[in-house]
Structure formats: C-alpha cells, structure tokens
Design a protein around this motif. Structure first.
Motif, PDB file in Angstrom:
ATOM      1  N   GLN A 211       0.779  -0.920   0.318  1.00 40.30           N
ATOM      2  CA  GLN A 211       0.104   0.100  -0.071  1.00 40.30           C
ATOM      3  C   GLN A 211       0.747   1.455   0.225  1.00 40.30           C
ATOM      4  OE1 GLN A 211      -2.806   0.543   2.995  1.00 40.30           O
ATOM      5  NE2 GLN A 211      -4.191   1.920   2.037  1.00 40.30           N
ATOM      6  N   LYS A 212       1.977   0.827   0.775  1.00 39.38           N
ATOM      7  CA  LYS A 212       3.349   2.433   1.309  1.00 39.38           C
ATOM      8  C   LYS A 212       3.761   2.927  -0.130  1.00 39.38           C
ATOM      9  CE  LYS A 212       6.172   4.280   4.041  1.00 39.38           C
ATOM     10  NZ  LYS A 212       7.226   4.517   5.081  1.00 39.38           N
ATOM     11  N   PHE A 213       4.212   1.676  -1.534  1.00 38.05           N
ATOM     12  CA  PHE A 213       5.330   1.818  -2.281  1.00 38.05           C
ATOM     13  C   PHE A 213       4.716   1.542  -3.219  1.00 38.05           C
ATOM     14  CE2 PHE A 213       8.281   0.362   1.492  1.00 38.05           C
ATOM     15  CZ  PHE A 213       8.221   2.036   2.053  1.00 38.05           C
ATOM     16  N   CYS A 214       3.747   0.475  -3.292  1.00 42.27           N
ATOM     17  CA  CYS A 214       3.478   0.469  -4.888  1.00 42.27           C
ATOM     18  C   CYS A 214       1.718   0.644  -5.276  1.00 42.27           C
ATOM     19  CB  CYS A 214       3.454  -1.321  -5.007  1.00 42.27           C
ATOM     20  SG  CYS A 214       4.230  -2.112  -4.595  1.00 42.27           S
ATOM     21  N   TYR A 215       0.664   0.617  -4.576  1.00 41.79           N
ATOM     22  CA  TYR A 215       0.137   1.391  -4.573  1.00 41.79           C
ATOM     23  C   TYR A 215      -0.392   2.834  -5.147  1.00 41.79           C
ATOM     24  CZ  TYR A 215      -4.735   3.202  -3.699  1.00 41.79           C
ATOM     25  OH  TYR A 215      -6.254   3.805  -3.950  1.00 41.79           O
ATOM     26  N   PRO A 216       1.009   3.640  -4.866  1.00 44.07           N
ATOM     27  CA  PRO A 216       1.007   5.057  -5.914  1.00 44.07           C
ATOM     28  C   PRO A 216       1.222   4.495  -7.315  1.00 44.07           C
ATOM     29  CG  PRO A 216       1.674   4.606  -3.436  1.00 44.07           C
ATOM     30  CD  PRO A 216       1.425   3.600  -3.716  1.00 44.07           C
ATOM     31  N   LEU A 217       1.294   3.592  -7.572  1.00 42.91           N
ATOM     32  CA  LEU A 217       1.786   3.905  -9.305  1.00 42.91           C
ATOM     33  C   LEU A 217       1.154   2.692 -10.113  1.00 42.91           C
ATOM     34  CD1 LEU A 217       5.400   1.426  -8.223  1.00 42.91           C
ATOM     35  CD2 LEU A 217       5.457   4.089  -9.077  1.00 42.91           C
ATOM     36  N   VAL A 218      -0.726   2.473  -9.177  1.00 42.70           N
ATOM     37  CA  VAL A 218      -1.252   1.476  -9.729  1.00 42.70           C
ATOM     38  C   VAL A 218      -2.352   2.404  -9.707  1.00 42.70           C
ATOM     39  CG1 VAL A 218      -0.580  -0.675  -9.803  1.00 42.70           C
ATOM     40  CG2 VAL A 218      -2.523   0.295  -8.158  1.00 42.70           C
ATOM     41  N   LYS A 219      -2.627   3.053  -8.796  1.00 44.13           N
ATOM     42  CA  LYS A 219      -3.921   3.891  -8.121  1.00 44.13           C
ATOM     43  C   LYS A 219      -5.010   4.730  -9.316  1.00 44.13           C
ATOM     44  CE  LYS A 219      -5.030   7.406  -4.848  1.00 44.13           C
ATOM     45  NZ  LYS A 219      -4.681   8.065  -3.611  1.00 44.13           N
ATOM     46  N   LYS A 220      -3.461   6.328 -10.005  1.00 44.80           N
ATOM     47  CA  LYS A 220      -4.381   6.498 -10.586  1.00 44.80           C
ATOM     48  C   LYS A 220      -4.619   6.156 -12.251  1.00 44.80           C
ATOM     49  CE  LYS A 220       0.271   7.890 -12.191  1.00 44.80           C
ATOM     50  NZ  LYS A 220       1.250   8.734 -12.580  1.00 44.80           N
ATOM     51  N   TRP A 221      -4.094   5.012 -12.146  1.00 40.91           N
ATOM     52  CA  TRP A 221      -5.114   3.829 -13.947  1.00 40.91           C
ATOM     53  C   TRP A 221      -6.360   3.396 -13.222  1.00 40.91           C
ATOM     54  CZ3 TRP A 221      -2.694   6.473 -16.545  1.00 40.91           C
ATOM     55  CH2 TRP A 221      -1.292   6.638 -16.976  1.00 40.91           C
ATOM     56  N   LEU A 222      -6.719   3.912 -11.985  1.00 42.02           N
ATOM     57  CA  LEU A 222      -7.675   2.637 -11.354  1.00 42.02           C
ATOM     58  C   LEU A 222      -9.321   3.425 -11.635  1.00 42.02           C
ATOM     59  CD1 LEU A 222      -6.478   0.510  -8.419  1.00 42.02           C
ATOM     60  CD2 LEU A 222      -7.110  -0.367 -10.140  1.00 42.02           C
ATOM     61  N   PRO A 223     -10.576   2.206 -11.245  1.00 40.57           N
ATOM     62  CA  PRO A 223     -11.499   3.157 -11.295  1.00 40.57           C
ATOM     63  C   PRO A 223     -11.839   3.504 -10.223  1.00 40.57           C
ATOM     64  CG  PRO A 223     -11.200   1.308 -11.590  1.00 40.57           C
ATOM     65  CD  PRO A 223     -10.814   1.533 -11.659  1.00 40.57           C
ATOM     66  N   LYS A 224     -13.059   3.845  -9.234  1.00 34.90           N
ATOM     67  CA  LYS A 224     -13.736   3.548  -8.483  1.00 34.90           C
ATOM     68  C   LYS A 224     -13.350   2.234  -7.624  1.00 34.90           C
ATOM     69  CE  LYS A 224     -17.339   4.286  -5.140  1.00 34.90           C
ATOM     70  NZ  LYS A 224     -19.236   4.700  -4.488  1.00 34.90           N
ATOM     71  N   HIS A 225     -12.840   1.939  -6.563  1.00 35.64           N
ATOM     72  CA  HIS A 225     -12.147   1.121  -5.489  1.00 35.64           C
ATOM     73  C   HIS A 225     -12.390   0.565  -3.736  1.00 35.64           C
ATOM     74  CE1 HIS A 225      -8.667   3.571  -6.219  1.00 35.64           C
ATOM     75  NE2 HIS A 225      -7.741   2.718  -5.299  1.00 35.64           N
ATOM     76  N   THR A 226     -11.877  -0.263  -4.100  1.00 31.81           N
ATOM     77  CA  THR A 226     -12.074  -0.390  -2.513  1.00 31.81           C
ATOM     78  C   THR A 226     -10.651  -1.053  -2.174  1.00 31.81           C
ATOM     79  OG1 THR A 226     -14.465  -1.553  -2.350  1.00 31.81           O
ATOM     80  CG2 THR A 226     -12.991  -1.906  -0.750  1.00 31.81           C
ATOM     81  N   ILE A 227     -10.185  -0.766  -1.398  1.00 34.38           N
ATOM     82  CA  ILE A 227      -8.884  -0.988  -0.183  1.00 34.38           C
ATOM     83  C   ILE A 227      -9.133  -2.245   0.011  1.00 34.38           C
ATOM     84  CG2 ILE A 227      -6.510  -0.919   0.398  1.00 34.38           C
ATOM     85  CD1 ILE A 227      -6.531   1.523  -1.313  1.00 34.38           C
ATOM     86  N   ILE A 228      -8.822  -3.485   0.368  1.00 34.07           N
ATOM     87  CA  ILE A 228      -8.686  -4.922   1.298  1.00 34.07           C
ATOM     88  C   ILE A 228      -6.662  -4.791   1.630  1.00 34.07           C
ATOM     89  CG2 ILE A 228      -8.956  -6.392   1.361  1.00 34.07           C
ATOM     90  CD1 ILE A 228     -11.008  -6.619  -0.319  1.00 34.07           C
ATOM     91  N   ARG A 229      -7.177  -4.736   2.892  1.00 38.08           N
ATOM     92  CA  ARG A 229      -4.968  -4.368   3.682  1.00 38.08           C
ATOM     93  C   ARG A 229      -5.762  -5.278   4.761  1.00 38.08           C
ATOM     94  NH1 ARG A 229      -1.334   0.284   6.252  1.00 38.08           N
ATOM     95  NH2 ARG A 229      -1.840  -0.436   8.164  1.00 38.08           N
ATOM     96  N   ILE A 230      -4.417  -6.751   4.671  1.00 39.92           N
ATOM     97  CA  ILE A 230      -4.345  -7.400   5.570  1.00 39.92           C
ATOM     98  C   ILE A 230      -2.554  -6.887   5.955  1.00 39.92           C
ATOM     99  CG2 ILE A 230      -5.769  -9.396   3.845  1.00 39.92           C
ATOM    100  CD1 ILE A 230      -3.420 -10.296   3.134  1.00 39.92           C
ATOM    101  N   LYS A 231      -2.441  -8.181   7.054  1.00 38.77           N
ATOM    102  CA  LYS A 231      -0.917  -7.778   7.842  1.00 38.77           C
ATOM    103  C   LYS A 231      -0.045  -8.837   6.441  1.00 38.77           C
ATOM    104  CE  LYS A 231      -2.666  -7.784  12.126  1.00 38.77           C
ATOM    105  NZ  LYS A 231      -2.547  -8.253  13.830  1.00 38.77           N
ATOM    106  N   ALA A 232       0.742  -8.578   6.517  1.00 41.70           N
ATOM    107  CA  ALA A 232       2.258  -8.782   5.489  1.00 41.70           C
ATOM    108  C   ALA A 232       2.428  -9.939   5.908  1.00 41.70           C
ATOM    109  CB  ALA A 232       3.424  -7.415   4.996  1.00 41.70           C
ATOM    110  N   GLY A 233       3.244 -10.981   5.505  1.00 37.56           N
ATOM    111  CA  GLY A 233       4.068 -11.784   5.292  1.00 37.56           C
ATOM    112  C   GLY A 233       3.581 -13.425   5.614  1.00 37.56           C
TER     113      GLY A 233
END
Length: 342
Positions: A34-56
């Motif tokens: 979410q911190k490092f990769c999502y900013p690279l795709v966000k602008k190409w997405l329509p309205k959307h839901t973010i689902i965040r889970i724990k890493a690992g």
C-alpha cells in the motif's frame, strides 16, 4: 493459459480494464505494498475498495481469508467484480484463493510486486493458504484473468527480498535451461539482468503449465528444491528469530535435493559442486543443527507430491533436465540434510 504481460503498468492496467466491464473493483494490499506500490497503480484505477491485510507468510491462513471475504461482502461485491492482488507471493496466493471461492468465484488479476511473485508465484494458477503450519495445504487451481508484470516494482524491494526471488530463477534454469544456468552462475546477483530473467522464468513456467495445468505429471518438476525446502521453511516459521524467506529455504532445498540426485547418479559431481558453490555464494549457509534434522524430515510427510506414505521428489536428471515422482526415504533425506550441515 492466462495472459501474462511484461510492460509498464501504466500501459497494461488501463488496457486490461478497458477490455472488461467489472461491476466493482477491489485492490488487495499489505502495509508495504500500500505504501510503496499502490501509488504506482492508483491513478489507473476506477473507483475501488482497498482491502489491507498483514504482511508475511505467518498471516497466510483462514483467519486472514475471513477478513478478505468479509471486506468483499461489506462492499456488496457480486460475481461480476474484480479483485486485483497487488503484492508478492502471499498476496497473490491468498487473494486468488479468496477470489476463486467467494460466491463460487469472481475474477481476479495478479500484479506481482516481488521478484519471487513475478518469476513464479503469479504464473500458473496455483492458489492457496497455509493450514496448521503446513505450506499451501488448502488451495485450488484457478487461472487469473491476467498477470501484469512491471519490473519497476522491483525497485521497491530490499536486497533480501530480491535474493529470495532469485532462488526461483535458479530453479527454472536448473530444471529447464542448462545454457542459462551456465550464464547466471558466473554472475553475482547484483550483476544479473533481472528484466531478462523474469521473462525467461515466465516462459519456462508457462511452457510447463500449458502441458500439465493441474500438476498430474510434468508440472511436478517445478517443485525441484521444494520438498525439503518447504519443510525447512515451515520448520523455521515457528521460530521468529530464525524465520526464512521462501527463496532462502528453497536454496537449502536445492542443495539437498541436488545431493540426492547425485547419490542416484542422475547428476555428476561437477554439477553438484557448481550448484552448491553458487547457492552458498548467494545465500550463505543456514545454520541447521542435528536436532533440526528429524523434525524437518517429518514435515515432508505432508508434501503434496507424495503418494500414499511415500515421499516423492522432483530431482535433477542432468543439467537443464528434471525427473519427477522419485521416491525418497527418510534415511536419504536425513543424509541430505547432514550433507548440507557438513
């Protein structure tokens, strides 16, 4: 096979979304993506839901699946929605599994952000979660709508994560391309052309999966290094200070299983020495004690390639070749782990 595209995400994601009409879109992330990769795709997405889970890997279980299913339910997702899995192997495996089982299956796409996921986990439609400590014990085969690979995401990775993913690159060369093995073993990880190697690994895996989509035969060669490797990974999962990344454990598996191939005269001493020398130069040596050996061997009893009570492995059958369904005894596995230790 799924459509796999290796190109800038700014091109591939809009093109993919334009071709389909999804009723809803959700993006599965962990804190890091979410911190490092999502900013690279966000602008190409329509309205959307973010689902965040724990890493690992330690969170790749049914309780996390419940979190994902609940989020899709709360977002009123119907069967015409899309789940975009933005992350490494854990996100892709678990997100795909949740999509394949939510309302008996919704569309999902993989956007792999680690080297491990780009060269291996995102391709081929193997999905699953860990169960009671056993790796990928519960799962399904289901191909994603697409796999969108952009090497730019590799720039977000720490060196240890790159090294982990590189183990699957080594595996693909050893089982299917002797010439490429000879090339990569002469260069350090920092000197490798990762963009070229991602494309190479994807091609190897696609070629195998097309011939055997559900791992009835040939696809088992992709598990070279993974019988003892998964057992080592699982064993150390319960020991936070010693926990290994997937590729680090597979490196142990490749050395030990190459030794077993040599014991059967399937590979010569020269190839065994090459594998050992190169893997130790990239990964160092995991500190296995004598007390670790028996519990690791015991964990192989649950390996998915087994038949009856017989542990079966994929073992190298010369440079760039691999055989599968080779029965291996507990005694032989102990010997292989002792060889690695010594």
């Amino acid at each position: 096979m799924s459509d796999v595209r290796i190109a800038p995400i700014a091109e591939t994601l809009p093109q993919f979304l334009e071709k389909h009409q999804f009723s809803s879109v959700a993006v599965l992330v962990d804190y890091h993506t979410q911190k490092f990769c999502y900013p690279l795709v966000k602008k190409w997405l329509p309205k959307h839901t973010i689902i965040r889970i724990k890493a690992g890997e330690e969170h790749k279980h049914l309780r996390t699946c419940e979190t994902i299913w609940e989020a899709l339910t709360n977002a009123n997702f119907d069967r015409h929605g899309l789940l975009l899995n933005l992350g490494g192997g854990v996100i892709g495996d678990m997100g795909g599994f949740c999509a394949a089982t939510y309302k008996r299956g919704i569309a999902f796409a993989q956007i792999p952000t680690t080297l491990l996921a780009q060269v291996d986990a995102s391709v081929g439609g193997k999905l699953g979660i860990d169960f009671h400590g056993y790796k990928n014990h519960i799962g399904v085969f289901k191909l994603p709508e697409t796999v969108l690979i952009d090497p730019v995401f590799l720039q977000t990775l720490p060196e240890r994560e790159l090294r982990s993913g590189f183990a699957e690159v080594i595996k693909h060369c050893l089982i299917a391309d002797a010439r490429m093995w000879d090339e990569i073993r002469r260069r350090d990880l920092t000197e490798q052309n990762l963009t070229e190697l991602v494309a190479h690994s994807v091609a190897v895996k696609q070629r195998v999966v097309e011939q055997d989509p559900t791992e009835k035969g040939l696809r088992k060669i992709l598990n070279f290094g993974h019988t003892l490797g998964h057992a080592v990974e699982t064993y150390f999962l319960a020991q936070p200070r010693k926990r290994l990344l997937h590729g680090e454990a597979i490196a142990v598996g490749m050395v030990t299983e190459a030794f077993l191939a040599h014991q059967r005269n399937m590979i010569d001493a020269t190839l065994l020495a090459e594998i050992e020398e190169y893997i130790f130069s990239v990964y160092g040596k995991v500190n296995l004690t004598g007390a670790d050996v028996e519990p690791i061997v015991t964990l192989t009893v649950q390996d998915k390639k087994n038949q009856g009570k017989q542990v079966r492995m994929a073992l190298l059958d010369g440079p760039g070749r691999c055989a599968f369904d080779i029965p291996v005894t507990r005694s032989e596995m102990r010997q292989a782990l002792d060889y690695y230790r010594g």
